[in-house]
Design a protein around this motif. Structure first.
Motif, mmCIF file in Angstrom:
data_model
loop_
_atom_site.group_PDB
_atom_site.id
_atom_site.type_symbol
_atom_site.label_atom_id
_atom_site.label_comp_id
_atom_site.label_asym_id
_atom_site.label_seq_id
_atom_site.Cartn_x
_atom_site.Cartn_y
_atom_site.Cartn_z
ATOM 1 N N GLY A 136 39.803 28.267 40.516
ATOM 2 C CA GLY A 136 39.115 29.479 40.177
ATOM 3 C C GLY A 136 37.997 29.618 40.146
ATOM 4 O O GLY A 136 37.125 28.692 40.645
ATOM 5 N N ARG A 195 36.596 37.272 33.946
ATOM 6 C CA ARG A 195 36.366 36.896 32.425
ATOM 7 C C ARG A 195 37.845 37.806 31.870
ATOM 8 O O ARG A 195 38.582 37.017 31.269
ATOM 9 N N THR A 251 40.910 36.617 33.791
ATOM 10 C CA THR A 251 41.081 35.768 33.492
ATOM 11 C C THR A 251 42.165 34.869 31.907
ATOM 12 O O THR A 251 41.538 35.236 30.912
ATOM 13 N N ASP A 261 42.617 26.855 37.355
ATOM 14 C CA ASP A 261 41.496 28.345 37.440
ATOM 15 C C ASP A 261 41.847 29.542 35.553
ATOM 16 O O ASP A 261 41.530 30.515 35.671
ATOM 17 N N TYR A 296 44.594 32.856 35.731
ATOM 18 C CA TYR A 296 43.362 33.600 36.776
ATOM 19 C C TYR A 296 45.416 34.853 37.361
ATOM 20 O O TYR A 296 45.587 35.525 37.813
#
Length: 266
Positions: free
Chosen positions: A183, A205, A208, A242, A245
């Protein structure tokens, strides 16, 4: 020491994710051959790992360079147990209609053709040895649609399918082929894009689920696992690293940013 006495060839490992992977492999007992387009960078990186390791220059998109690189690695260590296809070039973040064909071709040549060329050159050696592990660098860009990342995304998606095909084709020979899809990772390249205002870490952020950008070591540890005997029954897969994500799909933030929380401070 999960990789004790293994010989690993890692392309594009003079810096960034490749160097982090090389460091992790060396820690786990592997003897590492660091390749980089810039031979001086490869030598400096190998020197930092110690005398047991080696450095080779070469362009992974050129068949003659790849043949020479593999030949030199075998001449030094006698075998290649692990191949990490990490070499890549940066994307341009330019709208597709404004991208020159040369940009498209260079990214396809290095990322996709390079992965293909080095893999097919190393595979016969691994077959004679009775097996090995090949690890490719995919990306969330090869899984999700990221606008203006045209050539990069197409190349990474191709690597994902190449991983499946080669994992199936070479499984009977004891060769496992897997990929890691990073990611957003805080490499020097990413930090430069943040500083230039090209990407927004706060938005990343929020998107995620774990609320963080990754570290190069996160990718390196996934590579160690996939290269080791602990992953002996895993082949043909792409492992996202990731923070969730790619898994997230709700029409809302995945993570609530709290400016007072040191984990989410930009």
């Amino acid at each position: 020491m999960q990789l004790r006495d293994k010989v690993a060839l890692i392309t594009g490992a003079g810096s960034g994710l490749g160097l982090a992977t090389a460091s992790a492999f060396a820690r786990e007992g592997a003897r590492v051959v660091i390749n980089d387009l810039h031979e001086a960078a490869a030598r400096e990186a190998a020197r930092g790992l110690g005398d047991a390791h080696a450095a080779l220059g070469g362009d992974v998109s050129k068949e003659s360079d790849v043949a020479a690189m593999v030949e030199a690695a075998v001449a030094r260590f006698g075998r290649i147990d692990i191949l990490v296809n990490n070499a890549g070039v940066a994307d341009s973040f330019v709208p597709t209609v404004e991208q020159p064909l040369s940009h498209w071709q260079r990214l396809i040549d290095v990322h996709l053709t390079g992965t293909y060329l080095v893999s097919k050159t190393v595979a016969p050696l691994m077959m004679r040895q009775g097996g090995g592990a090949i690890l490719n660098l995919n990306s969330i860009a090869g899984v999700l649609g990221l606008p203006v990342r045209t050539a990069y995304s197409a190349a990474k998606a191709g690597i994902g399918m190449l991983t499946r095909v080669l994992g199936c084709e070479w499984g009977p020979h004891g060769i496992r082929v897997n990929a890691v899809a990073p990611g957003y990772i805080l490499t020097p390249l990413t930090e430069g894009l943040i500083a230039a205002g090209r990407i927004d870490p706060t938005r990343i952020r929020r998107r995620t689920p774990m609320g963080l950008l990754g570290a190069p070591e996160d990718i390196a540890e996934a590579m160690v696992f996939l290269a080791s005997d602990r992953a002996r029954f895993i082949t043909g897969v792409t492992l996202p690293v990731d923070g969730g994500y790619c898994a997230f799909g709700a029409p809302s933030d995945a993570f609530a940013i709290d400016d007072l929380d040191p984990r989410t401070a930009a």
